[in-house]
Scaffold this motif. Structure first.
Motif, short mmCIF file in Angstrom:
data_model
loop_
_atom_site.label_atom_id
_atom_site.label_comp_id
_atom_site.label_asym_id
_atom_site.label_seq_id
_atom_site.Cartn_x
_atom_site.Cartn_y
_atom_site.Cartn_z
N LYS A 45 36.79 42.99 37.44
CA LYS A 45 36.61 41.56 37.19
C LYS A 45 37.89 40.75 37.39
O LYS A 45 37.86 39.52 37.32
N ALA A 46 39.00 41.45 37.59
CA ALA A 46 40.31 40.82 37.77
C ALA A 46 40.63 39.84 36.64
O ALA A 46 41.17 38.77 36.86
N ASP A 47 40.25 40.23 35.41
CA ASP A 47 40.55 39.35 34.29
C ASP A 47 41.77 39.81 33.50
O ASP A 47 42.09 39.26 32.45
N SER A 48 42.49 40.79 34.03
CA SER A 48 43.81 41.14 33.53
C SER A 48 44.60 41.68 34.71
O SER A 48 44.05 41.97 35.77
N GLU A 49 45.89 41.76 34.51
CA GLU A 49 46.77 42.37 35.51
C GLU A 49 47.36 43.61 34.87
O GLU A 49 47.88 43.56 33.75
#
Length: 148
Positions: A45-49
């Motif tokens: 979801k690319a909601d953190s790195e």
């Protein structure tokens, strides 16, 4: 030599093991399948790195950052939520390398900065973060509401 890089989906098995060690360190029950599922969702979801530290093909640490926004600054902030290095690799500079990855992320995204919290009793963290340029910000009270 740089030992850090952005985590990839193929890192999940090793990353989940590290994440599980991190959670156990904070007195949570071990649950590697749930750790892998949680991290897979964050990556997909690319909601953190997430950045990892690697030594001879083996992952030995990670940092995970979540995006926040400052209305008054009208910019993004990054919350450094998780930083962990396996105990067998501590004291070799991997934490500092992971923090440098976090700083580069903040610069590349034109963020206002990086926020983090750590326990008052975390002697290692309370020495590490100032040595990496973080300043203790004690002008506000930090409150928490827990949804039980």
């Amino acid at each position: 030599m740089k030992n850090t890089r952005k985590a990839a989906i193929q890192d999940l098995p090793q990353l989940a093991e590290l994440f599980d060690q991190y959670r156990v360190f904070y007195h949570k029950e071990s649950d590697i399948p749930a750790a892998e599922s949680f991290l897979k969702e964050r990556i997909e979801k690319a909601d953190s790195e997430i950045f990892v530290a690697e030594n001879e093909g083996s992952l030995n640490g990670f940092v995970q950052l979540y995006p926040l926004f400052s209305s008054t600054r009208m910019k993004r902030y990054w919350l450094l939520n998780d930083l962990f290095v396996n105990e067998n690799y501590r004291g070799r500079g991997f934490s500092k390398e992971l923090i440098e990855e976090a700083k580069e992320l903040a610069k590349s995204t034109d963020a206002a900065g990086i926020l983090l919290e750590t326990g008052k009793s975390n002697d290692v963290g309370n020495k590490l973060y100032p040595s990496c340029g973080f300043e203790l910000y004690d002008e506000v009270n930090f409150y928490e509401w827990t949804n039980r």
